[in-house]
Design a protein around this motif. Sequence first.
Motif, mmCIF file in Angstrom:
data_model
loop_
_atom_site.group_PDB
_atom_site.id
_atom_site.type_symbol
_atom_site.label_atom_id
_atom_site.label_comp_id
_atom_site.label_asym_id
_atom_site.label_seq_id
_atom_site.Cartn_x
_atom_site.Cartn_y
_atom_site.Cartn_z
ATOM 1 N N GLY A 1 0.822 -1.205 0.000
ATOM 2 C CA GLY A 1 0.000 0.000 0.000
ATOM 3 C C GLY A 1 0.856 1.256 0.000
ATOM 4 N N SER A 2 0.300 2.345 0.484
ATOM 5 C CA SER A 2 1.014 3.611 0.527
ATOM 6 C C SER A 2 2.331 3.475 1.275
ATOM 7 N N PHE A 3 3.429 3.916 0.668
ATOM 8 C CA PHE A 3 4.717 3.737 1.331
ATOM 9 C C PHE A 3 4.907 4.669 2.510
ATOM 10 N N TRP A 4 4.076 5.695 2.657
ATOM 11 C CA TRP A 4 4.161 6.548 3.841
ATOM 12 C C TRP A 4 3.901 5.725 5.101
ATOM 13 N N ARG A 5 2.843 4.925 5.055
ATOM 14 C CA ARG A 5 2.514 4.088 6.202
ATOM 15 C C ARG A 5 3.407 2.851 6.261
ATOM 16 N N SER A 6 3.724 2.276 5.111
ATOM 17 C CA SER A 6 4.528 1.054 5.079
ATOM 18 C C SER A 6 5.869 1.242 5.774
ATOM 19 N N GLU A 7 6.486 2.398 5.555
ATOM 20 C CA GLU A 7 7.774 2.649 6.196
ATOM 21 C C GLU A 7 7.624 2.638 7.713
ATOM 22 N N ALA A 8 6.548 3.240 8.198
ATOM 23 C CA ALA A 8 6.328 3.319 9.636
ATOM 24 C C ALA A 8 6.000 1.963 10.252
ATOM 25 N N VAL A 9 5.458 1.059 9.471
ATOM 26 C CA VAL A 9 5.103 -0.277 9.967
ATOM 27 C C VAL A 9 6.335 -1.010 10.495
ATOM 28 N N PHE A 10 7.461 -0.875 9.793
ATOM 29 C CA PHE A 10 8.649 -1.651 10.133
ATOM 30 C C PHE A 10 9.617 -0.922 11.062
ATOM 31 N N GLY A 11 9.492 0.388 11.184
ATOM 32 C CA GLY A 11 10.521 1.175 11.844
ATOM 33 C C GLY A 11 10.753 0.883 13.308
ATOM 34 N N PRO B 1 12.884 13.000 -1.587
ATOM 35 C CA PRO B 1 13.096 13.282 -0.157
ATOM 36 C C PRO B 1 11.816 13.573 0.619
ATOM 37 N N GLU B 2 10.859 14.258 0.003
ATOM 38 C CA GLU B 2 9.652 14.631 0.748
ATOM 39 C C GLU B 2 8.816 13.423 1.171
ATOM 40 N N HIS B 3 9.091 12.263 0.597
ATOM 41 C CA HIS B 3 8.327 11.060 0.955
ATOM 42 C C HIS B 3 9.019 10.228 2.038
ATOM 43 N N GLN B 4 10.284 10.530 2.323
ATOM 44 C CA GLN B 4 11.014 9.784 3.341
ATOM 45 C C GLN B 4 10.610 10.252 4.735
ATOM 46 N N LYS B 5 10.404 9.308 5.645
ATOM 47 C CA LYS B 5 10.030 9.624 7.035
ATOM 48 C C LYS B 5 8.835 10.581 7.059
ATOM 49 N N PHE B 6 7.843 10.269 6.247
ATOM 50 C CA PHE B 6 6.704 11.164 6.052
ATOM 51 C C PHE B 6 5.941 11.420 7.341
ATOM 52 N N GLU B 7 5.700 10.369 8.114
ATOM 53 C CA GLU B 7 4.931 10.527 9.352
ATOM 54 C C GLU B 7 5.697 11.395 10.357
ATOM 55 N N VAL C 1 14.093 6.561 12.205
ATOM 56 C CA VAL C 1 13.324 5.359 11.863
ATOM 57 C C VAL C 1 12.338 5.039 12.978
ATOM 58 N N LYS C 2 12.821 5.086 14.225
ATOM 59 C CA LYS C 2 11.968 4.773 15.370
ATOM 60 C C LYS C 2 10.890 5.838 15.572
ATOM 61 N N LEU C 3 11.304 7.098 15.513
ATOM 62 C CA LEU C 3 10.345 8.174 15.757
ATOM 63 C C LEU C 3 9.311 8.287 14.641
ATOM 64 N N ASN C 4 9.664 7.851 13.437
ATOM 65 C CA ASN C 4 8.686 7.838 12.349
ATOM 66 C C ASN C 4 7.548 6.880 12.665
ATOM 67 N N SER C 5 7.894 5.723 13.221
ATOM 68 C CA SER C 5 6.862 4.765 13.646
ATOM 69 C C SER C 5 6.062 5.302 14.824
ATOM 70 N N LEU D 1 2.521 3.458 15.485
ATOM 71 C CA LEU D 1 2.653 2.067 15.067
ATOM 72 C C LEU D 1 3.711 1.307 15.867
ATOM 73 N N CYS D 2 4.287 1.945 16.893
ATOM 74 C CA CYS D 2 5.156 1.221 17.803
ATOM 75 C C CYS D 2 4.296 0.369 18.740
ATOM 76 N N PRO D 3 4.853 -0.686 19.326
ATOM 77 C CA PRO D 3 4.099 -1.442 20.327
ATOM 78 C C PRO D 3 3.631 -0.501 21.434
ATOM 79 N N PRO D 4 2.478 -0.772 22.034
ATOM 80 C CA PRO D 4 1.913 0.131 23.042
ATOM 81 C C PRO D 4 2.878 0.508 24.154
ATOM 82 N N ASN D 5 3.678 -0.447 24.632
ATOM 83 C CA ASN D 5 4.595 -0.133 25.727
ATOM 84 C C ASN D 5 5.682 0.851 25.289
#
Length: 281
Positions: free
Chosen positions: A62-72, A188-194, A220-224, A229-233
Amino acid sequence: MAIICSNISLSRVLTTLVLMTILAAEKRVCIRIPDQITETTRLGVHPTTATPSLKSAVFALGSFWRSEAVFGCLNGVLQTTVGYAGGSKTNPEYRSLGDHAESVQVVYDDRLISYKQLLEVFWSSHDYRQVFGQGPDVGNQYRSIIFTNGTEEFRLASVSKEREQTKSRSSIVTTQIQPLGPFYTAEPEHQKFELKRRPFLLQLMGNLPEEELERSHLAVKLNSYAAELCPPNIQKKIDVKINDIIKKGWPILSNFSVLLEDRMTLSSGPPHVWESAMWIF
């Protein structure tokens, strides 16, 4: 190898401790700066974690804006980059990507996370039954693809797809499995979009130049985190640290220019203290 000690201002120490807590949670940290910068150092990785433990995987979900955040926010994921793959057009662009799919490249340490685990995250993070789209995003560029690099990745991807098909007897798994061809890095504007939608977090990092931001482990971590999309804890721990900063008014909040002037200089680039402090013991 030099160790940072006495010549660091109090504000930098406080800022570093806050941000290293985000990465290290309750682990002890040691901040070191190498005498020379290598490619793995620029990834925020200790040289001992260089290949063969460093690997990369590419997925389209799907949209790579969200996809990147899924794994970060996954432990072991060191860098994420969004781009275009799976098509025949040379040098695609966001407004003219041809038959490519929006994709995310994940650099990971396979001693900490396996390709099989990345596949599990891939399947759980999108609707692989939807044809050419995800939710409101409809189009060929949003199709579901696992790009494989070698026979073992192809085998694992195929087995995982069969398993998902078994779970979804009433519908077809539309995910394609295909060999990885050229991966074209997106603009560049699409990298770390969130992350870029949260200016405060960018300021907290010192408003890194685009090139540094794209290769930053912390980003990478802060984008998630920004995408929730980070684990709740982990989300909660980062929330607590950021709220502490806001309440206590660390110097970083009142005078960003001081932070920028306080950069550490390494080789030809100016990574910040916490960008050089990725080695957790």
